[in-house]
Design an enzyme around this catalytic site. Structure first.
Site, PDB file in Angstrom:
ATOM      1  N   ASP A   1       0.871  -1.163   0.000  1.00 29.48           N
ATOM      2  CA  ASP A   1       0.000   0.000   0.000  1.00 29.48           C
ATOM      3  C   ASP A   1       0.919   1.227   0.000  1.00 29.48           C
ATOM      4  OD1 ASP A   1      -2.097   1.767   0.110  1.00 29.48           O
ATOM      5  OD2 ASP A   1      -3.209   0.626   1.601  1.00 29.48           O
TER       6      ASP A   1
HETATM    7  C1  BGC Z   1      -5.021   3.213   0.036  1.00 31.71           C
HETATM    8  C2  BGC Z   1      -5.031   2.261  -1.121  1.00 31.71           C
HETATM    9  C3  BGC Z   1      -4.918   3.038  -2.404  1.00 31.71           C
HETATM   10  C4  BGC Z   1      -3.630   3.816  -2.366  1.00 31.71           C
HETATM   11  C5  BGC Z   1      -3.356   4.617  -3.617  1.00 31.71           C
HETATM   12  C6  BGC Z   1      -3.852   4.181  -0.019  1.00 31.71           C
HETATM   13  O1  BGC Z   1      -4.030   5.241   0.858  1.00 31.71           O
HETATM   14  O2  BGC Z   1      -5.036   2.513   1.243  1.00 31.71           O
HETATM   15  O3  BGC Z   1      -6.187   1.476  -1.100  1.00 31.71           O
HETATM   16  O4  BGC Z   1      -5.019   2.203  -3.503  1.00 31.71           O
HETATM   17  O5  BGC Z   1      -3.670   4.719  -1.292  1.00 31.71           O
HETATM   18  O6  BGC Z   1      -4.171   5.717  -3.702  1.00 31.71           O
END
Ligand code: BGC
Length: 933
Positions: free
Chosen positions: A716
Site C-alpha cells: 500500500d
Molecule cells: C489506500 C489504497 C490506495 C492507495 C493509492 C492508499 O491510501 O489505502 O487502497 O489504492 O492509497 O491511492
C-alpha cells in the site's frame, strides 16, 4: 467499432442495473412501494440534494461528468410527480446550510446537518402527495472509521424526528438509506416508517437505479451481504475492534452470521441474505444427490405473486461439530434467477465441492495439524432466501475423517490469546441431532501459536541466483515475442537495476497516465532501455481516480455490488471498467477492495463486499474476469486483515491461523484461483507481528506456494515493513523483498532512491540475496507482459483503438500526452500553447522541485474598457483555486496573484479556463512561498 470499443450507454445501463439489483428492501407495509403511475412523491431529507455516490478517500475519488441523485432521477420520471413545493423548501434551506466537505483527507463528516422538519411542512406535503420518501445519508472511508454515535452509525435526533413526523402524516413512508455500509436499525421499531430500503452509494448512475426500484421497473432483488444486529455491541468483534496497537480477533471464525446463527439468533434484526421483493416466491428442492467429491442440488423457484421479479437462492451448510467446532451455517453457494413473470418457474442447479466444506485444523486436535479436514458426521444443507429461513434440503454423511489438503503451518500468531469455540465440541450435544432452532453455547479455547522457525523457512527456501551476465542485448520485447527466456533476460540486470525495479513511483508519476496513483516496471532510463515498459495503476474500487481531473465513470460501491448476488452482472459491468482502464492507458485498477466486513464500523467497508468470505471471493473473481476481457486487470486489496482504519499502519491484527485461512484469506484465495488475479496489494499494518508488506508466510508460503499465485504484490502507499520483533519502517525494503512483496509503492524518483530504502544495503550484508531480487523482477516483468502496456510500449496498439481513445477522451485528451515543466523557487511557466479564447481550457503539467506552499502570479491585459469582465479560472489538480475576473485594462498590464496550496509531491497539474475571450496572458509564474520538509 474496434475490439476494445467502450459503449458508454451499455456501461451506464449495467451500472444502473447493478444499483437497482443491489437495493435491499427490509420492510414494505401498506403497499408503500412501488410508487404507482400518476402518484406524487414528497421527498424529505437534505440528502435529496447531496446524494453520496461513494465513500471518501482513495476509493471514492472519481471525477465524474455528472452524478444523478435520487431526486434528479425522480424528476426525470414521466409517470410520477415530485412534490416540488417541498423540494423548494429543501433547496432554500440547503442554500443556507451548504454541504460540509470538511478540510482535507479523511475529514469529511460522516453526515450533514439535517433540516429540522416543521410539522406543518410534513402535514401540507401529505395533503398534496401520495407517498413520502425520507433519504438518510452517511459516509466514511479511509482514515475515518464510522463511530457508534449519532450522525455516524446511529441516526441523529433530528433524523429520527423527521422519520417520526413524516410517518405520522403519511400512511406510506419509505426511508431510503444512502449509506456505504449497514447502520444501526433500531429506529425502525420506534419511528415506524412503513418501508425501508437500503440504496447504498450507487456511483454516478445511483439515483437512476434507485428510481427503477421505486417505480417498480426493477423489483427489489438485493439481499443483505451483512447481518444487521440490534446493537453494535452485539457483534462479537466490537469488544476487540479499534485499538491503537493491537486487536485480538477473539471471535475467531465466528464473524457475522457465523456467530449470530450459531449462538445469538435473538440479537438479529435482519439476517444475512435477507431482502424483500414486491412479489413472493416459492422454493422447492427437486434433487439432492451426492458422490464422493460433490453434492448437487436442483432447486425450483416459482413466482407466486403479481410482479415480475428475481429471486436469490442461497445454500448453506451445517457441518458436524466434530472436534474443531463449526458455525451452524456457512454459505456454500448461491444463484439468482432470471426475471420470472408471475406464475413462471426456473430450476437452478448447484454443485458444491465437498473439499470446500472442509475446516482447517490449526491445533492438531483432529490428529492432522495444518490440514483441511472433513470431519466425520452429517453435513446438512439448507436452501432458502436468507440464512435464517433457509430450510433443510438434504444431507450426506462423511463416514470417517478425510484430509482434503495437507498444508504447512503458516502465519500463526505468536501472542497467546483465547478464541470462541462452541461448547458442543466438548461433547455436551451434537448439532446434527438437534432441530433448527438449536443454538450452541460458546466457550473459549487457547489459540494455537506458531511452532515453526520463520527464519529457517526463509533461509531454506532462498532462490538460487545467476550472476549478472551484463548487457547481452536482449529486451523484454524479445521475451514477449518468445525469442528469449525471461530468466536469461533478467540476468542482464545489475543489482542496482534490480533495486530500482522494486520501486514504484507516484503519486501522479509523469511516466504514466496523469493523476494516477502508481507506476511500476521500467521506472529508470536503464530499465526502459532494456525494453521494460512502465505499467500504470490507478484507484480504485469505485472507478478510475485521476487527480488531474480527467473524467471517469463512477461505479456503485462494493457493498451494493455484493448485495446484487449477481456474479454475471458484476462481471459484465467490470468488462466495461476494464475497457475504460484501457482507454485511459491504465493497466491495473487498484481494486477490488475485499477485506471482510468484520465490524460494521470499519470506515472502508463501503469499498469491501461482505462479512462472508465466499460471497466476497465470488464478487472479486467476477470483477477480475470482467476486466480480464479487456486485457486489463485489478489489484485485489488489502491483503490481509485491513479491518479498521484507525491506526491502520500500526495496529497489529492478532488472528488465529484457522480464522485467517477460513475467513480473512478465503476471499483472496477464491479471487486468485477462480478470478485469475495477477496483482495484489498488501496492507499498511501488521498481522501477527509482521507488517504484511514483508510477511513471508503470507506472501510466499500461502499465496504463491499453496495457492499458486503467479503475479506481483505491491505495498500500500508508503507502507511499512519490519524484521520480526522490530518496528515497521517505510525504508525496510529488504524485508519486503525477502517476503516477496515485489513493488514498494511509492517513491518520487526510483533512480535516485529518493525514499532512501535499504535494498542494496540488505543485499550487501546478506539480509537478502540477488536471487530474491530476481524473483521479484520476474514477477513484475511477467505481469507487465500480460497487460496492455507491453503493446503500448512496442507501439502495437491498433490505429483504430488509438483513434477511439482520442475521440472518446474529448476535452480530457489533453492529458493523454502531457509534458511536465520544472518549477523551482520562482519560475515563469511556458504558456505558449495556451489559448485564451472563450471556453478554452489548457492543462500544464508541473514538476515541483521543492515540497512546500506555492503561489501563482499572472500578468494579463485586456484591450477592452473598464466595464468589460473577463474571467479566468485556475484549477490546481482538479479543484478550482481562484477565478480572476479582470476588467478591461485598456491595454495596460495588471498583475494578480493567489495562493495555490501546499504540495508534498512533485507532479501536479495546473489548468486554465477562460470564461470570455479578450485576455492576453503576459506571464504566469509559480512562486515557492514556504519550503516544507
Ligand atoms: C489506500 C489504497 C490506495 C492507495 C493509492 C492508499 O491510501 O489505502 O487502497 O489504492 O492509497 O491511492
Amino acid at each position: 467499432m474496434g475490439k476494445y470499443y467502450l459503449d458508454m450507454e451499455k456501461y451506464k445501463q449495467l451500472a444502473r442495473q447493478a444499483v437497482a439489483e443491489g437495493c435491499v428492501l427490509l420492510k414494505n407495509e401498506n403497499n408503500t412501494l412501488p410508487v404507482k403511475k400518476g402518484e406524487t412523491v414528497s421527498v424529505f431529507g437534505r440528502i435529496q440534494l447531496n446524494y453520496y455516490k461513494s465513500g471518501t478517500g482513495s476509493g471514492g475519488l472519481v471525477n465524474t461528468r455528472y452524478v444523478t441523485g435520487i431526486l434528479d432521477a425522480l424528476r426525470q420520471e414521466k409517470e410520477i410527480h415530485v412534490n416540488e413545493e417541498l423540494a423548494a423548501v429543501y433547496e432554500k434551506w440547503c442554500e443556507g446550510h451548504p454541504f460540509d466537505k470538511g478540510k482535507g483527507w479523511g475529514q469529511e463528516p460522516w453526515s450533514q446537518e439535517e433540516m429540522p422538519l416543521p410539522d406543518n411542512v410534513a402535514k401540507r406535503a401529505a395533503q398534496i402527495s401520495d407517498v413520502a420518501l425520507v433519504i438518510i445519508g452517511r459516509t466514511a472511508g479511509e482514515d475515518q472509521d464510522t463511530k457508534a454515535e449519532p450522525g455516524s452509525y446511529l441516526l441523529t435526533e433530528e433524523e429520527e424526528a423527521m422519520i417520526r413526523t413524516v410517518s405520522r402524516h403519511f400512511t406510506r413512508t419509505a426511508v431510503l438509506l444512502n449509506v456505504g455500509n449497514i447502520i444501526d436499525m433500531k429506529w425502525v421499531e420506534t419511528c415506524k416508517p412503513s418501508a425501508v430500503l437500503y440504496v447504498w452509494q450507487g456511483g454516478m448512475e445511483g439515483g437512476s437505479g434507485v428510481a427503477d426500484v421505486l417505480t417498480g421497473r426493477v423489483n427489489p432483488c438485493g439481499r443483505l451481504s451483512d447481518t444487521i444486529a440490534r446493537s453494535i455491541e452485539d457483534y462479537p468483534s466490537s469488544s476487540c475492534f479499534g485499538d491503537q496497537y493491537r486487536n485480538f480477533y477473539t471471535e475467531d471464525i465466528y464473524v457475522g452470521y457465523r456467530y449470530f446463527e450459531t449462538t445469538a439468533k435473538d440479537k438479529v434484526l435482519y439476517p444475512f441474505g435477507f431482502g424483500l421483493s414486491y412479489t413472493h416466491f416459492s422454493m422447492e428442492t427437486l434433487e439432492f444427490a451426492e458422490d464422493s467429491d460433490s453434492v448437487s442440488l436442483k432447486i425450483a423457484v416459482a413466482n407466486e405473486g403479481e410482479f415480475p421479479g428475481r429471486q436469490v437462492v442461497q445454500v448453506y451448510v451445517n457441518p458436524p461439530q466434530g472436534v474443531l467446532g463449526k458455525p451452524l451455517r456457512s454459505l456454500a453457494s448461491f444463484a439468482k434467477t432470471r426475471v420470472l413473470m408471475p406464475g413462471e418457474k426456473e430450476e437452478l442447479p448447484f454443485t458444491i465441492w465437498k473439499k470446500e466444506l472442509a475446516s482447517y485444523d490449526d491445533s492438531g486436535a483432529t490428529g492432522h495439524k495444518s490440514c483441511y479436514v472433513l470431519e466425520e458426521g452429517t453435513y446438512r444443507f439448507f436452501a432458502g432466501e436468507d440464512v435464517r429461513s433457509a430450510a433443510l434440503c438434504g444431507s450426506f454423511t462423511q463416514p470417517e475423517l478425510k484430509v482434503t489438503q495437507q498444508l504447512e503451518e503458516a502465519l500463526a500468531p505468536v501472542t497467546p490469546f483465547f478464541r470462541l469455540k462452541p461448547e458442543a465440541v466438548c461433547g455436551k450435544k451434537t448439532a446434527e441431532e438437534a432441530d433448527d432452532s438449536l443454538e450452541l453455547e460458546m466457550g473459549k479455547e487457547a489459540v494455537p501459536l506458531r511452532t515453526i522457525s520463520l527464519a529457517d523457512r526463509i533461509r531454506e527456501n532462498r532462490p538460487e541466483a545467476a550472476a549478472c551476465s551484463g548487457d547481452k542485448g536482449i529486451t523484454l520485447g524479445d521475451v514477449y515475442d518468445k525469442k528469449a527466456e525471461l530468466d536469461e533476460f533478467l540476468s542482464q540486470l545489475t543489482d542496482e537495476d534490480l533495486a530500482c525495479i522494486v520501486r514504484g513511483e507516484g503519486m501522479c508519476s509523469p511516466k504514466v497516465t496523469p493523476g494516477t496513483a502508481g507506476a511500476f516496471g521500467g521506472v529508470t532510463d536503464r530499465l526502459k532501455d532494456f525494453g521494460i515498459p512502465v505499467g500504470c495503476c490507478a484507484d480504485g474500487p469505485s472507478g478510475i481516480r485521476m487527480d488531474c481531473g480527467t473524467h471517469a465513470f463512477s461505479l456503485p460501491n462494493g457493498t451494493c455490488l455484493a448485495c446484487t448476488f449477481n456474479e454475471a452482472l458484476v462481471e459484465a459491468l467490470f468488462e466495461m471498467e476494464g475497457l475504460e482502464l484501457r482507454r485511459n492507458r491504465v493497466d491495473l485498477l487498484l481494486g477490488p477492495g475485499m477485506n471482510i466486513h468484520r465490524n460494521p464500523l470499519n470506515g472502508r467497508n463501503f469499498e469491501y463486499f461482505s462479512e462472508d468470505p465466499y460471497l466476497t471471493g465470488k464478487m472479486a473473481a467476477a470483477q477480475l474476469k470482467g476486466m480480464g476481457k479487456a486485457g486489463t486487470s485489478g489489484t485485489i486489496k488489502h491483503f490481509a486483515g485491513n479491518n479498521q482504519e484507525f491506526s491502520r499502519n500500526l495496529a497489529d491484527s492478532v488472528i488465529s491461523e484457522r480464522a485467517l485461512r477460513e475467513i480473512y484469506l478465503k476471499g483472496f484465495e477464491i479471487a486468485v484461483k477462480e478470478g485469475g488475479a495477477i496483482s495484489i496489494m498488501s496492507t499498511y499494518g501488521p498481522v501477527n507481528g509482521l507488517w504484511t508488506a514483508g510477511s513471508y508466510d503470507l506472501l510466499t508460503t500461502i499465496l504463491r506456494k499453496e495457492w499458486g499465485f503467479d503475479g506481483l504484490v505491491m505495498t500500500d502507499w508508503w507502507a511499512k515493513m519490519n524484521d520480526e520483533g522490530q518496528d515497521g519502517d517505510t525504508r525496510n525494503t529488504a524485508a519486503m523483498v525477502r517476503g516477496q512483496n515485489d513493488v514498494y509503492m511509492v517513491v518520487s524518483d526510483a533512480a535516485s532512491n529518493s525514499a532512501q530504502d535499504n535494498t542494496l544495503e540488505g543485499l550487501a550484508d546478506g539480509r537478502i540475496t540477488r536471487g530474491e531480487l530476481l524473483r521479484s523482477a520476474r514477477n513484475i516483468c511477467s505481469v507487465l507482459m500480460r497487460l496492455p502496456v507491453m503493446d503500448r510500449f512496442l507501439n502495437r496498439i491498433s490505429e483504430e483503438e488509438l483513434k477511439e481513445q482520442r475521440e472518446s477522451a474529448g476535452e480530457d485528451a489533453q492529458f493523454l500526452d502531457l509534458k511536465y515543466q520544472e518549477v523551482d523557487r520562482d519560475t515563469p511557466l511556458d504558456i505558449s500553447g495556451i489559448s485564451t479564447e472563450k471556453g478554452a481550457s489548457s492543462v500544464l503539467g508541473v514538476k515541483l522541485l521543492h515540497q512546500g506552499i506555492y503561489a501563482i502570479q499572472i500578468k494579463a491585459r485586456c484591450d477592452a474598457g473598464e466595464l468589460a469582465q473577463v474571467p479566468m479560472s485556475i484549477f490546481m489538480n482538479h479543484g478550482v483555486v481562484i477565478t480572476f475576473t479582470i476588467n478591461g485594462t485598456q491595454g495596460e498590464w495588471v498583475v494578480r496573484s493567489s495562493d495555490l496550496g501546499e504540495f508534498r509531491f512533485p507532479h501536479q497539474y495546473l489548468k486554465f479556463y477562460f470564461g470570455q475571450s479578450g485576455l492576453e496572458l503576459g506571464e504566469v509564474r509559480m512562486i515557492l512561498k514556504e519550503e516544507l520538509q
